[in-house]
Design a protein around this motif. Structure first.
Motif, PDB file in Angstrom:
ATOM      1  N   GLY A  82      79.106 -35.818  87.900  1.00 51.66           N
ATOM      2  CA  GLY A  82      77.874 -35.325  87.263  1.00 51.66           C
ATOM      3  C   GLY A  82      76.838 -36.419  87.198  1.00 51.66           C
ATOM      4  O   GLY A  82      75.651 -36.178  87.467  1.00 51.66           O
ATOM      5  N   ALA A  83      77.282 -37.625  86.841  1.00 54.36           N
ATOM      6  CA  ALA A  83      76.345 -38.746  86.726  1.00 54.36           C
ATOM      7  C   ALA A  83      75.680 -39.021  88.077  1.00 54.36           C
ATOM      8  O   ALA A  83      74.467 -39.206  88.161  1.00 54.36           O
ATOM      9  CB  ALA A  83      77.082 -39.980  86.227  1.00 54.36           C
ATOM     10  N   CYS A  84      76.492 -39.033  89.139  1.00 52.03           N
ATOM     11  CA  CYS A  84      75.941 -39.270  90.482  1.00 52.03           C
ATOM     12  C   CYS A  84      74.934 -38.191  90.858  1.00 52.03           C
ATOM     13  O   CYS A  84      73.971 -38.429  91.579  1.00 52.03           O
ATOM     14  CB  CYS A  84      77.064 -39.300  91.529  1.00 52.03           C
ATOM     15  SG  CYS A  84      78.105 -40.754  91.374  1.00 52.03           S
ATOM     16  N   HIS A  85      75.193 -36.983  90.328  1.00 45.98           N
ATOM     17  CA  HIS A  85      74.361 -35.843  90.687  1.00 45.98           C
ATOM     18  C   HIS A  85      72.975 -35.922  90.047  1.00 45.98           C
ATOM     19  O   HIS A  85      71.983 -35.583  90.679  1.00 45.98           O
ATOM     20  CB  HIS A  85      75.074 -34.561  90.249  1.00 45.98           C
ATOM     21  CG  HIS A  85      74.456 -33.329  90.786  1.00 45.98           C
ATOM     22  ND1 HIS A  85      74.391 -33.044  92.129  1.00 45.98           N
ATOM     23  CD2 HIS A  85      73.868 -32.300  90.146  1.00 45.98           C
ATOM     24  CE1 HIS A  85      73.789 -31.896  92.302  1.00 45.98           C
ATOM     25  NE2 HIS A  85      73.452 -31.423  91.102  1.00 45.98           N
ATOM     26  N   VAL A  86      72.920 -36.394  88.808  1.00 50.61           N
ATOM     27  CA  VAL A  86      71.631 -36.333  88.110  1.00 50.61           C
ATOM     28  C   VAL A  86      70.984 -37.699  87.863  1.00 50.61           C
ATOM     29  O   VAL A  86      69.774 -37.773  87.677  1.00 50.61           O
ATOM     30  CB  VAL A  86      71.737 -35.615  86.742  1.00 50.61           C
ATOM     31  CG1 VAL A  86      72.081 -34.167  86.905  1.00 50.61           C
ATOM     32  CG2 VAL A  86      72.706 -36.316  85.813  1.00 50.61           C
ATOM     33  N   ALA A  87      71.779 -38.779  87.815  1.00 55.92           N
ATOM     34  CA  ALA A  87      71.221 -40.049  87.341  1.00 55.92           C
ATOM     35  C   ALA A  87      70.466 -40.800  88.426  1.00 55.92           C
ATOM     36  O   ALA A  87      70.835 -40.775  89.594  1.00 55.92           O
ATOM     37  CB  ALA A  87      72.336 -40.926  86.798  1.00 55.92           C
ATOM     38  N   ASP A  88      69.387 -41.458  88.018  1.00 53.88           N
ATOM     39  CA  ASP A  88      68.658 -42.333  88.922  1.00 53.88           C
ATOM     40  C   ASP A  88      69.309 -43.707  88.949  1.00 53.88           C
ATOM     41  O   ASP A  88      69.136 -44.473  89.888  1.00 53.88           O
ATOM     42  CB  ASP A  88      67.211 -42.499  88.439  1.00 53.88           C
ATOM     43  CG  ASP A  88      66.495 -41.172  88.397  1.00 53.88           C
ATOM     44  OD1 ASP A  88      66.436 -40.501  89.439  1.00 53.88           O
ATOM     45  OD2 ASP A  88      66.024 -40.784  87.302  1.00 53.88           O
ATOM     46  N   ARG A  89      70.004 -43.985  87.891  1.00 55.03           N
ATOM     47  CA  ARG A  89      70.648 -45.300  87.793  1.00 55.03           C
ATOM     48  C   ARG A  89      71.963 -45.112  87.038  1.00 55.03           C
ATOM     49  O   ARG A  89      72.005 -44.391  86.038  1.00 55.03           O
ATOM     50  CB  ARG A  89      69.732 -46.263  87.058  1.00 55.03           C
ATOM     51  CG  ARG A  89      70.317 -47.631  86.890  1.00 55.03           C
ATOM     52  CD  ARG A  89      69.352 -48.566  86.207  1.00 55.03           C
ATOM     53  NE  ARG A  89      68.211 -48.849  87.057  1.00 55.03           N
ATOM     54  CZ  ARG A  89      67.237 -49.698  86.706  1.00 55.03           C
ATOM     55  NH1 ARG A  89      67.268 -50.276  85.535  1.00 55.03           N
ATOM     56  NH2 ARG A  89      66.242 -49.937  87.519  1.00 55.03           N
ATOM     57  N   PHE A 109      74.015 -49.392  89.575  1.00 60.94           N
ATOM     58  CA  PHE A 109      73.703 -48.809  90.885  1.00 60.94           C
ATOM     59  C   PHE A 109      72.485 -47.905  90.777  1.00 60.94           C
ATOM     60  O   PHE A 109      72.406 -47.076  89.865  1.00 60.94           O
ATOM     61  CB  PHE A 109      74.888 -47.981  91.401  1.00 60.94           C
ATOM     62  CG  PHE A 109      76.164 -48.776  91.460  1.00 60.94           C
ATOM     63  CD1 PHE A 109      76.481 -49.511  92.600  1.00 60.94           C
ATOM     64  CD2 PHE A 109      77.026 -48.807  90.375  1.00 60.94           C
ATOM     65  CE1 PHE A 109      77.657 -50.250  92.643  1.00 60.94           C
ATOM     66  CE2 PHE A 109      78.196 -49.546  90.425  1.00 60.94           C
ATOM     67  CZ  PHE A 109      78.523 -50.274  91.564  1.00 60.94           C
ATOM     68  N   ASP A 110      71.536 -48.072  91.708  1.00 58.60           N
ATOM     69  CA  ASP A 110      70.382 -47.181  91.736  1.00 58.60           C
ATOM     70  C   ASP A 110      70.702 -45.967  92.595  1.00 58.60           C
ATOM     71  O   ASP A 110      71.667 -45.982  93.372  1.00 58.60           O
ATOM     72  CB  ASP A 110      69.158 -47.913  92.306  1.00 58.60           C
ATOM     73  CG  ASP A 110      68.615 -48.901  91.281  1.00 58.60           C
ATOM     74  OD1 ASP A 110      68.818 -48.636  90.065  1.00 58.60           O
ATOM     75  OD2 ASP A 110      68.033 -49.928  91.675  1.00 58.60           O
ATOM     76  N   ALA A 111      69.869 -44.928  92.497  1.00 58.07           N
ATOM     77  CA  ALA A 111      70.157 -43.638  93.138  1.00 58.07           C
ATOM     78  C   ALA A 111      70.522 -43.727  94.618  1.00 58.07           C
ATOM     79  O   ALA A 111      71.527 -43.153  95.036  1.00 58.07           O
ATOM     80  CB  ALA A 111      68.984 -42.703  92.929  1.00 58.07           C
ATOM     81  N   PRO A 112      69.740 -44.470  95.419  1.00 59.81           N
ATOM     82  CA  PRO A 112      70.084 -44.485  96.847  1.00 59.81           C
ATOM     83  C   PRO A 112      71.455 -45.088  97.103  1.00 59.81           C
ATOM     84  O   PRO A 112      72.057 -44.846  98.151  1.00 59.81           O
ATOM     85  CB  PRO A 112      68.992 -45.372  97.457  1.00 59.81           C
ATOM     86  CG  PRO A 112      67.925 -45.444  96.432  1.00 59.81           C
ATOM     87  CD  PRO A 112      68.585 -45.284  95.118  1.00 59.81           C
ATOM     88  N   GLU A 113      71.937 -45.850  96.139  1.00 56.60           N
ATOM     89  CA  GLU A 113      73.212 -46.536  96.360  1.00 56.60           C
ATOM     90  C   GLU A 113      74.408 -45.751  95.842  1.00 56.60           C
ATOM     91  O   GLU A 113      75.531 -46.229  95.905  1.00 56.60           O
ATOM     92  CB  GLU A 113      73.198 -47.897  95.626  1.00 56.60           C
ATOM     93  CG  GLU A 113      72.111 -48.831  96.092  1.00 56.60           C
ATOM     94  CD  GLU A 113      71.983 -50.032  95.170  1.00 56.60           C
ATOM     95  OE1 GLU A 113      72.378 -49.932  93.994  1.00 56.60           O
ATOM     96  OE2 GLU A 113      71.500 -51.060  95.640  1.00 56.60           O
ATOM     97  N   HIS A 114      74.153 -44.548  95.270  1.00 58.33           N
ATOM     98  CA  HIS A 114      75.260 -43.818  94.659  1.00 58.33           C
ATOM     99  C   HIS A 114      76.449 -43.671  95.589  1.00 58.33           C
ATOM    100  O   HIS A 114      77.597 -43.782  95.199  1.00 58.33           O
ATOM    101  CB  HIS A 114      74.807 -42.439  94.180  1.00 58.33           C
ATOM    102  CG  HIS A 114      73.997 -42.524  92.932  1.00 58.33           C
ATOM    103  ND1 HIS A 114      73.396 -41.436  92.374  1.00 58.33           N
ATOM    104  CD2 HIS A 114      73.666 -43.580  92.159  1.00 58.33           C
ATOM    105  CE1 HIS A 114      72.749 -41.820  91.298  1.00 58.33           C
ATOM    106  NE2 HIS A 114      72.888 -43.114  91.159  1.00 58.33           N
TER     107      HIS A 114
END
Lengths: 241, 415
Positions: free
Chosen positions: A197-204, A217-222
């Motif tokens: 869920g965190a990977c799905h919505v979080a920017d960081r 980790f920032d979004a592009p790095e998820h």
């Protein structure tokens, strides 16, 4: 560059003799969704409580929208909405009565139309709006609390394990809502166990282990989040309990 | 804190069934106490009225039957009484411990006053459900019920943090909620009192004083409850602490003090006074008449040349030894009074450790139902009895012939 809304700087929190948070530093900008992941006992709830002014740092500082949380608590309260893990609104009041009570408590006034719109937005069945909350499921109570958070129009939202106990459909709805709010300029800070869920919505995403940030980790790095680091953070936390 | 905040918390507080139930219990208890107090006061007034009528009939009968001053003085009863004050319905005080009505005769007075004995009655008030009891004893208990879990119940429900974060300011939740609860309880308790006070004709100033002191007392307990409720213990622990404190200050301290005061202050009992006076009177039958009359003229030198008794029995001799009986009992009566006053004063010091007792003393003082009022009444009875002696002695000692018309000047007790 967007302004910093949530900021922790060298935050240390001790409870009695035990150090719960050790030099934790991170920040989130306006419109960002930040998730803090960690196992049980990692210090997630302590972090959120410190931001809410419920716990006092032993050293370091936390600020919200540039205001020191512990120096101006009343100012900070106006800017923050909080969704606890287990939403315990008043069981003897209906959803609408609860929302009216808590809105008034926060100093907000909304029309019946606004409340209805918020309840529709969180997809709470209309038939239950005027039923006492004592008969609500956890998901329904969660939706009521989210509706309340929406109505408060607070620029900063703190969410403590927001999807815990929700069914998959409700989780999807919730994640959609979080993204929507962020898009509208709200800054959202959540602590969760839910890596997916965190990977799905979080920017960081920050990983908390034994009171320390062990990864950010920032979004592009998820996609590049080191699964071993995640695994270590969660299992070590569990071992510590 | 705004008007909207006050309305919100009032609505919320009254919406909670548990709170509404406690408030209802408080209201009903206050109503019951006011009602029973008013009935009691009305009964006392009715008793006085009935006795006054009976007294008039009785005196008229005696006056018609006897034409000798000595016989008349012997058979005529005189009603003395202390009518309840307008506030007595709210603070019954010691009116059921100390007598407030007598039917006295020209016989020795101390025995007539001390036919019943009392022991430190000013501390024996706990237990009667008058308005004073409801405020002094019950109200703190209701406050404990309402306020002890102000935060603990929210903590147990997992709502405390959510409430604290949501509240606009630190003052718009807990202090406001407590104030609303306290003021609502105060209103529930004093509204029946105000109705009862108006019905019983209490002055506006006194009504305001009573409701003000009730508010101050309730606020003191509220501050304690509020302070204790801040601790992060469970609700049962907080309630136990508060109830323990209530028990200590309301019952244990007064009870222990009662025992200590009784042990610490020794004086004659009412029965001692009664026996001393009666023995002096009875002994007078066996001693020479001249001895009695010589002792009598020490306090009444104006009758020194009228003490000669020519027959075996004369009323002036009879009443002279009645007076000597009083004089024999006088040191005991004074010691009894002094001891009672010392006990009362000591109980006053103890009352500073027991807010409930302090409040009861204050209200019974205002209502003239305390021990001091009872003593004032006793003194009035003695003074009236002295007036009777002053009226009858010339009829008994002088050679003037008795005429029924002289009774027009006979003193009548005025409370």
């Amino acid at each position: 560059m967007q302004e910093l809304v949530i900021s922790a700087s060298n935050l240390c929190v001790n409870v009695k003799e035990k150090q719960i948070l050790k030099n934790v530093s991170f920040s989130a900008r306006k419109g960002e969704v930040m998730a803090l992941l960690g196992g049980n006992g990692a210090g997630k709830s302590t972090t959120i409580k410190t931001f809410l002014g419920l716990m006092t740092p032993s050293s370091g500082s936390v600020s919200l929208a540039g205001v020191n949380v512990h120096q101006q608590p009343d100012v900070v309260r106006q800017k923050v909405a909080y969704l606890p893990e287990s939403v315990m609104l008043y069981g003897h009041l209906t959803a609408i009565e609860n929302i009216k009570y808590f809105l008034s408590l926060s100093g907000k006034q909304k029309t019946a139309g606004d409340i209805a719109e918020a309840l529709q937005r969180v997809a709470l069945q209309e038939a239950s709006w005027n039923s006492a909350l004592a008969g609500y499921s956890k998901g329904m109570r969660q939706k009521t609390a989210i509706a309340l958070a929406l109505l408060r129009e607070a620029p900063i939202l703190f969410l403590d394990e927001p999807t815990s106990g929700l069914d998959p459909v409700a989780i999807d709805e919730f994640n959609r809502l979080v993204k929507q709010l962020a898009a509208q300029g709200s800054t959202i800070f959540m602590v969760t166990h839910d890596v997916y869920g965190a990977c799905h919505v979080a920017d960081r995403i920050g990983l908390l282990h034994n009171g320390e940030i062990v990864g950010m980790f920032d979004a592009p790095e998820h996609g590049n989040i080191d699964s071993e680091v995640v695994h270590k953070a969660f299992t070590a936390g569990a071992r510590n309990e | 804190m705004s008007w909207l905040d006050i309305c919100r918390e009032t609505r919320f507080v009254l919406h909670k069934k548990s709170v509404a139930l406690v408030l209802l219990v408080g209201f009903l208890l206050a109503l019951f106490s006011v009602w029973t107090g008013s009935v009691e006061v009305a009964q006392q007034h009715a008793t006085i009225e009935r006795m006054q009528k009976a007294d008039e009939l009785d005196q008229a009968g005696v006056t018609k039957r006897y034409d000798e001053a000595g016989l008349l003085a012997y058979y005529t009863f005189h009603l003395t009484y202390a009518p309840p004050s307008s506030l007595a319905f709210a603070a019954a005080g010691v009116r059921d411990v100390y007598p407030w009505k007598h039917r006295i005769r020209m016989l020795a007075i101390e025995g007539q006053i001390h036919e019943s004995d009392t022991q430190n009655p000013e501390l024996a008030m706990v237990g009667r459900i008058d308005f004073t009891f409801v405020i002094a004893v019950i109200a703190p208990l209701l406050l404990i019920l309402l306020l002890h879990d102000l935060r603990a119940s929210e903590r147990a429900a997992g709502r405390l943090d959510f409430l604290s974060i949501t509240a606009r300011t630190g003052y718009s939740l807990w202090p406001l909620r407590a104030v609303v609860v306290v003021l609502t309880l105060w209103l529930a308790l004093v509204l029946p009192f105000i109705a009862g006070a108006i019905f019983n004709g209490v002055s506006a100033g006194l009504i305001l004083s009573v409701i003000f002191i009730a508010l101050v007392y309730i606020l003191l307990w509220s501050l304690l409850c509020y302070w204790v409720a801040r601790f992060s213990f469970s609700a049962p622990v907080l309630a136990s602490f508060l109830i323990g404190f209530w028990l200590l200050t309301t019952f244990i301290i007064p009870a222990v003090a009662n025992v200590a005061i009784d042990k610490g202050f020794h004086g004659p009992q009412g029965g001692d006074i009664l026996m001393t006076q009666r023995e002096a009177v009875n002994d007078a039958w066996d001693i020479p008449i001249e001895t009695t009359m010589q002792a009598f003229v020490v306090s009444h030198p104006e009758w020194a040349d009228k003490t000669q008794v020519k027959s075996l029995f004369e009323w002036k001799w009879y009443y002279a030894f009645q007076q000597l009986g009083d004089e024999a009992a006088k040191p005991l009566a004074q010691a009894y009074q002094q001891t009672a006053e010392d006990k009362y004063r000591a109980a006053g010091w103890v009352a500073w450790l027991s807010p409930a007792t302090l409040l009861q003393r204050t209200l019974t003082d205002w209502a003239h139902t305390d021990a001091k009022a009872a003593w004032r009444y006793e003194q009035k009875v003695r003074d009236f009895h002295a007036q009777l002696r002053h009226f009858y002695y010339p009829l008994l000692f002088s050679d003037d012939k008795y005429h029924a018309e002289v009774l027009d000047a006979r003193p009548v007790f005025k409370p």
